[in-house]
Design a protein around this motif. Structure first.
Motif, PDB file in Angstrom:
ATOM      1  N   GLY A 161     -22.602  35.907 -20.214  1.00 39.85           N
ATOM      2  CA  GLY A 161     -22.219  35.580 -18.847  1.00 39.85           C
ATOM      3  C   GLY A 161     -23.014  34.485 -18.167  1.00 39.85           C
ATOM      4  O   GLY A 161     -22.835  34.258 -16.973  1.00 39.85           O
ATOM      5  N   VAL A 162     -23.894  33.775 -18.871  1.00 39.95           N
ATOM      6  CA  VAL A 162     -24.664  32.716 -18.218  1.00 39.95           C
ATOM      7  C   VAL A 162     -23.755  31.562 -17.806  1.00 39.95           C
ATOM      8  O   VAL A 162     -22.644  31.410 -18.308  1.00 39.95           O
ATOM      9  CB  VAL A 162     -25.817  32.177 -19.107  1.00 39.95           C
ATOM     10  CG1 VAL A 162     -26.842  33.245 -19.371  1.00 39.95           C
ATOM     11  CG2 VAL A 162     -25.300  31.563 -20.378  1.00 39.95           C
ATOM     12  N   SER A 163     -24.246  30.748 -16.895  1.00 38.33           N
ATOM     13  CA  SER A 163     -23.526  29.558 -16.462  1.00 38.33           C
ATOM     14  C   SER A 163     -24.536  28.499 -16.045  1.00 38.33           C
ATOM     15  O   SER A 163     -25.725  28.736 -16.074  1.00 38.33           O
ATOM     16  CB  SER A 163     -22.597  29.892 -15.286  1.00 38.33           C
ATOM     17  OG  SER A 163     -23.354  30.306 -14.163  1.00 38.33           O
ATOM     18  N   ARG A 164     -24.100  27.389 -15.653  1.00 40.46           N
ATOM     19  CA  ARG A 164     -24.783  26.234 -15.076  1.00 40.46           C
ATOM     20  C   ARG A 164     -24.563  25.004 -15.942  1.00 40.46           C
ATOM     21  O   ARG A 164     -23.426  24.662 -16.169  1.00 40.46           O
ATOM     22  CB  ARG A 164     -26.240  26.478 -14.789  1.00 40.46           C
ATOM     23  CG  ARG A 164     -26.751  25.433 -13.781  1.00 40.46           C
ATOM     24  CD  ARG A 164     -27.827  25.904 -12.887  1.00 40.46           C
ATOM     25  NE  ARG A 164     -28.251  24.811 -12.040  1.00 40.46           N
ATOM     26  CZ  ARG A 164     -29.503  24.510 -11.813  1.00 40.46           C
ATOM     27  NH1 ARG A 164     -30.470  25.228 -12.349  1.00 40.46           N
ATOM     28  NH2 ARG A 164     -29.805  23.498 -11.039  1.00 40.46           N
ATOM     29  N   GLN A 165     -25.631  24.356 -16.454  1.00 38.67           N
ATOM     30  CA  GLN A 165     -25.410  23.096 -17.158  1.00 38.67           C
ATOM     31  C   GLN A 165     -26.487  22.794 -18.184  1.00 38.67           C
ATOM     32  O   GLN A 165     -27.557  23.376 -18.172  1.00 38.67           O
ATOM     33  CB  GLN A 165     -25.338  21.941 -16.160  1.00 38.67           C
ATOM     34  CG  GLN A 165     -26.672  21.598 -15.513  1.00 38.67           C
ATOM     35  CD  GLN A 165     -26.536  20.520 -14.459  1.00 38.67           C
ATOM     36  OE1 GLN A 165     -25.570  20.504 -13.715  1.00 38.67           O
ATOM     37  NE2 GLN A 165     -27.506  19.630 -14.404  1.00 38.67           N
ATOM     38  N   ILE A 166     -26.144  21.829 -19.060  1.00 38.36           N
ATOM     39  CA  ILE A 166     -27.085  21.306 -20.050  1.00 38.36           C
ATOM     40  C   ILE A 166     -27.216  19.808 -19.782  1.00 38.36           C
ATOM     41  O   ILE A 166     -26.210  19.093 -19.743  1.00 38.36           O
ATOM     42  CB  ILE A 166     -26.575  21.510 -21.491  1.00 38.36           C
ATOM     43  CG1 ILE A 166     -26.279  22.978 -21.766  1.00 38.36           C
ATOM     44  CG2 ILE A 166     -27.596  20.965 -22.495  1.00 38.36           C
ATOM     45  CD1 ILE A 166     -25.533  23.216 -23.073  1.00 38.36           C
ATOM     46  N   ASP A 167     -28.438  19.349 -19.590  1.00 38.55           N
ATOM     47  CA  ASP A 167     -28.700  17.916 -19.459  1.00 38.55           C
ATOM     48  C   ASP A 167     -29.009  17.389 -20.847  1.00 38.55           C
ATOM     49  O   ASP A 167     -29.907  17.898 -21.526  1.00 38.55           O
ATOM     50  CB  ASP A 167     -29.874  17.661 -18.505  1.00 38.55           C
ATOM     51  CG  ASP A 167     -29.558  18.079 -17.077  1.00 38.55           C
ATOM     52  OD1 ASP A 167     -28.377  18.022 -16.687  1.00 38.55           O
ATOM     53  OD2 ASP A 167     -30.496  18.486 -16.366  1.00 38.55           O
ATOM     54  N   ASN A 168     -28.262  16.377 -21.289  1.00 40.58           N
ATOM     55  CA  ASN A 168     -28.381  15.818 -22.638  1.00 40.58           C
ATOM     56  C   ASN A 168     -28.878  14.377 -22.562  1.00 40.58           C
ATOM     57  O   ASN A 168     -28.345  13.582 -21.787  1.00 40.58           O
ATOM     58  CB  ASN A 168     -27.011  15.826 -23.313  1.00 40.58           C
ATOM     59  CG  ASN A 168     -26.458  17.226 -23.442  1.00 40.58           C
ATOM     60  OD1 ASN A 168     -26.744  17.922 -24.395  1.00 40.58           O
ATOM     61  ND2 ASN A 168     -25.657  17.653 -22.473  1.00 40.58           N
ATOM     62  N   VAL A 169     -29.882  14.049 -23.371  1.00 41.64           N
ATOM     63  CA  VAL A 169     -30.419  12.691 -23.424  1.00 41.64           C
ATOM     64  C   VAL A 169     -30.492  12.273 -24.887  1.00 41.64           C
ATOM     65  O   VAL A 169     -31.207  12.903 -25.681  1.00 41.64           O
ATOM     66  CB  VAL A 169     -31.824  12.608 -22.779  1.00 41.64           C
ATOM     67  CG1 VAL A 169     -32.378  11.192 -22.883  1.00 41.64           C
ATOM     68  CG2 VAL A 169     -31.796  13.089 -21.335  1.00 41.64           C
ATOM     69  N   ARG A 170     -29.758  11.214 -25.251  1.00 40.08           N
ATOM     70  CA  ARG A 170     -29.849  10.667 -26.621  1.00 40.08           C
ATOM     71  C   ARG A 170     -31.147   9.895 -26.733  1.00 40.08           C
ATOM     72  O   ARG A 170     -31.366   8.926 -26.024  1.00 40.08           O
ATOM     73  CB  ARG A 170     -28.654   9.756 -26.895  1.00 40.08           C
ATOM     74  CG  ARG A 170     -27.365  10.490 -27.080  1.00 40.08           C
ATOM     75  CD  ARG A 170     -26.253   9.556 -27.586  1.00 40.08           C
ATOM     76  NE  ARG A 170     -25.029  10.293 -27.755  1.00 40.08           N
ATOM     77  CZ  ARG A 170     -24.029  10.303 -26.876  1.00 40.08           C
ATOM     78  NH1 ARG A 170     -24.102   9.592 -25.782  1.00 40.08           N
ATOM     79  NH2 ARG A 170     -22.948  11.022 -27.109  1.00 40.08           N
ATOM     80  N   VAL A 171     -32.021  10.322 -27.642  1.00 34.86           N
ATOM     81  CA  VAL A 171     -33.323   9.669 -27.798  1.00 34.86           C
ATOM     82  C   VAL A 171     -33.369   8.780 -29.029  1.00 34.86           C
ATOM     83  O   VAL A 171     -34.258   7.939 -29.152  1.00 34.86           O
ATOM     84  CB  VAL A 171     -34.473  10.706 -27.825  1.00 34.86           C
ATOM     85  CG1 VAL A 171     -34.596  11.400 -26.480  1.00 34.86           C
ATOM     86  CG2 VAL A 171     -34.290  11.718 -28.930  1.00 34.86           C
ATOM     87  N   ALA A 172     -32.421   8.963 -29.939  1.00 31.29           N
ATOM     88  CA  ALA A 172     -32.311   8.144 -31.150  1.00 31.29           C
ATOM     89  C   ALA A 172     -30.931   8.439 -31.734  1.00 31.29           C
ATOM     90  O   ALA A 172     -30.286   9.421 -31.351  1.00 31.29           O
ATOM     91  CB  ALA A 172     -33.410   8.510 -32.149  1.00 31.29           C
ATOM     92  N   PRO A 173     -30.459   7.613 -32.663  1.00 30.89           N
ATOM     93  CA  PRO A 173     -29.166   7.922 -33.287  1.00 30.89           C
ATOM     94  C   PRO A 173     -29.194   9.312 -33.938  1.00 30.89           C
ATOM     95  O   PRO A 173     -30.084   9.613 -34.736  1.00 30.89           O
ATOM     96  CB  PRO A 173     -29.005   6.820 -34.338  1.00 30.89           C
ATOM     97  CG  PRO A 173     -29.842   5.687 -33.816  1.00 30.89           C
ATOM     98  CD  PRO A 173     -31.011   6.350 -33.134  1.00 30.89           C
ATOM     99  N   GLY A 174     -28.267  10.168 -33.524  1.00 27.13           N
ATOM    100  CA  GLY A 174     -28.171  11.515 -34.074  1.00 27.13           C
ATOM    101  C   GLY A 174     -29.174  12.516 -33.527  1.00 27.13           C
ATOM    102  O   GLY A 174     -29.242  13.644 -34.000  1.00 27.13           O
ATOM    103  N   VAL A 175     -29.965  12.112 -32.522  1.00 27.17           N
ATOM    104  CA  VAL A 175     -30.975  13.002 -31.940  1.00 27.17           C
ATOM    105  C   VAL A 175     -30.744  13.098 -30.432  1.00 27.17           C
ATOM    106  O   VAL A 175     -30.709  12.079 -29.733  1.00 27.17           O
ATOM    107  CB  VAL A 175     -32.412  12.499 -32.215  1.00 27.17           C
ATOM    108  CG1 VAL A 175     -33.439  13.445 -31.602  1.00 27.17           C
ATOM    109  CG2 VAL A 175     -32.646  12.338 -33.711  1.00 27.17           C
TER     110      VAL A 175
END
Length: 172
Positions: A146-160
């Motif tokens: 039941g969790v909610s909210r968000q994920i902050d995603n940052v590409r730091v390198a190709p495929g990472v």
């Protein structure tokens, strides 16, 4: 004259005892009401503070990927990705399974399942080709039910991708 038995209260004594008893009951009832009101108010005030949720941080690295080409120059192609997930100390945390449908050459709609030892977190995103993007947490299982909210995603390198999960617990 009235005969008075020893040990039996007189009418006046009985009235005074009854009055004291009623006063005692009223005081106790008042204390119960005040204590209950204070406890409820205290729980309400704490409830907002305790509901801040949790933050989880992982570095995710592509382990494998596959594209199912629909033959429409990118439109409707499906990309499947498997990520390994590591904690900040480098230890293994789990796996991330992501499936994206290409809407345009630079536009995708993705569904993700992040599988951890004590449960799973589900998310959806529209990442495009941006270096940073946000995914909506749509629920989970186990410890994350039941969790909610968000994920902050940052590409730091190709495929990472470094992912910061901001979790709000389910409200009962």
């Amino acid at each position: 004259m009235w005969a008075h038995r020893r040990g039996a209260p007189t009418r006046a004594e009985s009235y005074r005892a009854s009055w004291r008893w009623r006063l005692g009951v009223a005081v106790v009832a008042g204390l119960v009401v005040v204590t209950g009101a204070v406890s409820i108010a205290s729980a309400s005030a704490r409830g907002g503070g305790d509901d801040k949720g949790r933050i989880l941080r992982f570095r995710t690295t592509v382990v494998s990927s596959s594209v199912n080409d629909a033959g429409h120059s990118g439109v409707a192609d499906v990309t499947a990705l498997l990520f390994s997930m590591q904690r900040a100390d480098g230890s293994t945390a789990g796996q991330g399974w992501v499936s994206c449908v290409n809407i345009l050459a630079t536009d995708q709609l993705c569904h993700a399942a992040f599988v951890l030892a004590d449960g799973q977190i589900e998310a959806q995103a529209h990442p495009m080709a941006a270096r940073t993007f946000t995914a909506a947490i749509t629920g989970g299982t186990g410890a994350f039910a039941g969790v909610s909210r968000q994920i902050d995603n940052v590409r730091v390198a190709p495929g990472v991708i470094d992912r910061t999960f901001h979790l709000l617990p389910r409200h009962h």
